[in-house]
Design a protein around this motif. Structure first.
Motif, PDB file in Angstrom:
ATOM      1  N   GLU B   5       0.829  -1.215   0.000  1.00 36.41           N
ATOM      2  CA  GLU B   5       0.000   0.000   0.000  1.00 36.41           C
ATOM      3  C   GLU B   5       0.857   1.257   0.000  1.00 36.41           C
ATOM      4  OE1 GLU B   5      -4.401  -0.314   1.880  1.00 36.41           O
ATOM      5  OE2 GLU B   5      -2.759  -0.486   3.316  1.00 36.41           O
ATOM      6  N   GLN B   8       2.103   1.841  -3.426  1.00 32.46           N
ATOM      7  CA  GLN B   8       0.984   2.326  -4.255  1.00 32.46           C
ATOM      8  C   GLN B   8       0.713   3.804  -3.997  1.00 32.46           C
ATOM      9  OE1 GLN B   8      -2.370  -0.280  -3.646  1.00 32.46           O
ATOM     10  NE2 GLN B   8      -1.768  -1.582  -5.370  1.00 32.46           N
ATOM     11  N   LEU B   9       0.714   4.176  -2.730  1.00 28.41           N
ATOM     12  CA  LEU B   9       0.470   5.585  -2.391  1.00 28.41           C
ATOM     13  C   LEU B   9       1.534   6.491  -2.999  1.00 28.41           C
ATOM     14  CD1 LEU B   9      -0.781   6.011   1.288  1.00 28.41           C
ATOM     15  CD2 LEU B   9      -1.825   6.847  -0.819  1.00 28.41           C
ATOM     16  N   ALA B  11       3.330   5.865  -5.700  1.00 24.22           N
ATOM     17  CA  ALA B  11       3.116   5.927  -7.156  1.00 24.22           C
ATOM     18  C   ALA B  11       1.975   6.895  -7.480  1.00 24.22           C
ATOM     19  CB  ALA B  11       2.806   4.543  -7.701  1.00 24.22           C
ATOM     20  N   LEU B  12       0.909   6.840  -6.678  1.00 21.41           N
ATOM     21  CA  LEU B  12      -0.229   7.745  -6.896  1.00 21.41           C
ATOM     22  C   LEU B  12       0.195   9.193  -6.698  1.00 21.41           C
ATOM     23  CD1 LEU B  12      -3.028   5.664  -5.171  1.00 21.41           C
ATOM     24  CD2 LEU B  12      -3.070   6.445  -7.547  1.00 21.41           C
ATOM     25  N   SER B  15       2.041  10.366  -9.647  1.00 18.30           N
ATOM     26  CA  SER B  15       1.078  10.603 -10.734  1.00 18.30           C
ATOM     27  C   SER B  15       0.360  11.937 -10.547  1.00 18.30           C
ATOM     28  CB  SER B  15       0.083   9.441 -10.771  1.00 18.30           C
ATOM     29  OG  SER B  15      -1.110   9.834 -11.398  1.00 18.30           O
TER      30      SER B  15
END
Lengths: 437, 148
Positions: B5, B8-9, B11-12, B15
């Motif tokens: 997680e 993922q955070l 990477a977000l 973005s």
């Protein structure tokens, strides 16, 4: 159990009515395999859309001169783009044909993909963790960006400027917003996609009729209906319908890109009609971007002279230009909107010969100005490569006749692989600018 | 938060930085107008276009379920012979509506010297052909199924 978890669990037990409840979504076709198979088309398709779009932006040579740049505040989003080459002659033609035609092809696929994941929009509770909440915000950029790019592109090629922004800025920056969300989406979901594709055989799906179509196995993402209705169409049928939609869109528009005898097959595309601007000289006539009437061009008389500035300054009348060595090139004019004129035979003076005439250095760029009054693209700057290209012309004639006023009489620029609007019509002044340093 | 997680955070976040950099430039001219088009296009799809086509389809499917006798022609279910041409015709209308409905007539003529007058009859003709092909296919299937 934390307060947040308790709240999430309580909310999960009490979804609002309608689409927020699992029983609302009953199509037996929705499921990870169906979504994944659409993604197989979208992943390379969208990648190619982004790359051809970026190439199209680079083709205007935005970093050569401020006047060429439709998005001067782009910063890191393109200041690194290289100059655009002056050939092969089909480069911009193919790039833009692919960009626009592929965009049309992808519309049914995007709609089907959105259909396949729509229950997720109404997922309840909206998020179970902070990461999930952030990911959903990213999905807004993904879906909003995809639809925004398709809508602005499709409206632009039909000249429907109903929006409060400039097309170039919106479509270019919108693409960057979208691609930022797209890259993480692919990174997060690629494994799910591959796993889902492995879960079912495409060949078997393509042999399964409606009567034997059942829902996929329940999945952790809850794409599969909790209470599937009997199938009314097979997966084969649904995918076939999407493909038929894409093929029809291509079939009824690609002729405007290829031109020639295929143009009349582009029944619904903006430039599928044969043109008749009332010119007696050109038969058959070919497509124009911006008519003389629209550009505010009055009939140009014998008094017209081309102002030519370089190391020396001079001006030339049309007979003087015609007395110079004439060169003939077969080139298309290809528009950012995806249509082209097809190959036409242009005759005129080489830009390189005009440079020599005013003693311009061989590394000079060229600033071309039109008589055009108002509107966009009344001038353009060409790179040294484009000026010195063998087929780069100041055209005076096309297909053996004088240019018509709608095609840029008395003189227009024609350069291989150059976006249509930079092939300036109704040229009044050309200024060679030596490279700095 | 798990390690996965966390990644993922991150990477977000990256973005959003890129999207923000582009987004500021996207919205620079007219924040509300451009923002409304960006969010609005997705909202119109999700809350107008989708309910419209899915609703019409669901109503038709429900009707045929209530009246099974209406659902077949000589033993062949005709629903998809209606769906396919209707979907393709609708798609063509959706994509080419500015030309077909002549809402950008002036700009189209100024740019091209052409009239948008032919697009409505052309779309109509394509629609008729699509339905005709579908009807003939249905007829052939019905005749095949009627044979012993």
């Amino acid at each position: 159990m934390s307060v947040l978890d308790r709240w999430v669990n309580r909310a999960a037990d009490h979804p609002p009515p309608g689409p927020f409840r699992a029983g609302f979504w009953r199509s037996p076709l929705r499921g990870p395999w169906f979504t994944a198979i659409l993604s197989v088309a979208l992943l390379p398709g969208i990648t190619l859309m982004f790359l051809t779009g970026l190439a199209s932006y680079a083709a205007y040579n935005p970093n050569l001169a401020p006047g060429n740049d439709t998005t001067p505040d782009k910063g890191l989003l393109g200041s690194w783009l290289p100059g655009w080459p002056a050939g092969p002659f089909w480069l911009y033609w193919v790039n833009q044909g692919v960009h626009v035609t592929l965009g049309l092809v992808l519309i049914p696929v995007v709609l089907a993909k959105l259909w396949s994941v729509l229950p997720k929009l109404f997922e309840w509770p909206p998020a179970r963790s902070v990461t999930q909440l952030v990911e959903r915000a990213s999905l807004l950029l993904l879906v909003g960006g995809a639809v925004f790019e398709l809508v602005t592109g499709v409206m632009n090629i039909q000249y429907y400027y109903a929006w409060p922004f400039g097309f170039y800025q919106a479509h270019y920056y919108g693409a960057w917003v979208f691609i930022a969300a797209f890259v993480v989406h692919v990174a997060f979901r690629l494994r799910t996609m591959v796993g889902a594709l492995r879960g079912r055989s495409l060949r078997a799906e393509l042999r399964t009729p409606v009567s034997q179509t059942t829902a996929e196995e329940p999945d952790p993402d809850h794409l599969v209906s909790a209470d599937p209705a009997p199938a009314t169409i097979s997966r084969r049928g649904a995918l076939g319908m999407v493909a038929a939609g894409s093929l029809t869109l291509v079939g009824l528009s690609v002729g405007q890109t290829i031109g020639g005898v295929t143009r009349s097959t582009a029944l619904l595309a903006p430039r599928g009609q044969t043109i008749g601007l009332g010119s007696q000289e050109l038969k058959p006539d070919f497509q124009v971007n911006k008519t003389a009437a629209e550009a505010g061009i009055d009939p140009v008389g014998a008094s017209w002279r081309l102002e030519l500035n370089g190391a020396a300054n001079t001006s030339l009348s049309r007979p003087q230009l015609l007395a110079m060595p004439q060169h003939t090139a077969r080139l298309p004019i290809a528009c950012v909107e995806g249509w082209s004129t097809g190959l036409q035979t242009w005759t005129g003076v080489r830009l390189a010969d005009l440079a020599t005439k005013v003693g311009a250095a061989p590394d000079s760029s060229l600033f071309v100005e039109s008589l055009q009054r108002g509107g966009g693209f009344g001038s353009a700057t060409l790179s040294a490569d484009q000026v010195t290209a063998a087929d780069a012309l100041l055209a005076l004639q096309v297909n053996g006749a004088d240019l018509t006023i709608d095609h840029g009489f008395p003189a227009r620029v024609v350069v291989p692989a150059l976006p249509g609007v930079h092939n300036t019509k109704w040229v009044t002044r050309m200024t060679f600018l030596p490279a700095r340093g | 938060m798990t390690r996965r997680e966390g990644v993922q955070l991150l990477a977000l976040l990256a973005s959003f930085v890129v999207a923000g950099y582009a987004g500021v430039r996207l919205l620079a001219g007219d924040v509300i107008g451009t923002g409304a088009w960006f969010v609005g296009s997705a909202v119109v799809h999700d809350l107008v276009l989708f309910p419209l086509y899915a609703g019409i389809d669901a109503a038709l499917v429900m009707l045929l379920r209530r009246r099974p006798g209406w659902a077949t022609v000589a033993g062949v279910r005709w629903l998809n012979y209606l769906r396919v041409p209707a979907v393709i015709s609708g798609l063509l209308l959706l994509v080419w509506s500015p030309l077909i409905l002549r809402v950008s007539d002036g700009a189209y003529h100024a740019a091209s010297g052409l009239s948008a007058q032919p697009f409505l009859p052309r779309w109509f003709a394509v629609t008729v052909i699509l339905f005709a092909i579908s009807a003939v296919t249905l007829l052939v299937r019905a005749l095949q199924s009627a044979e012993p």
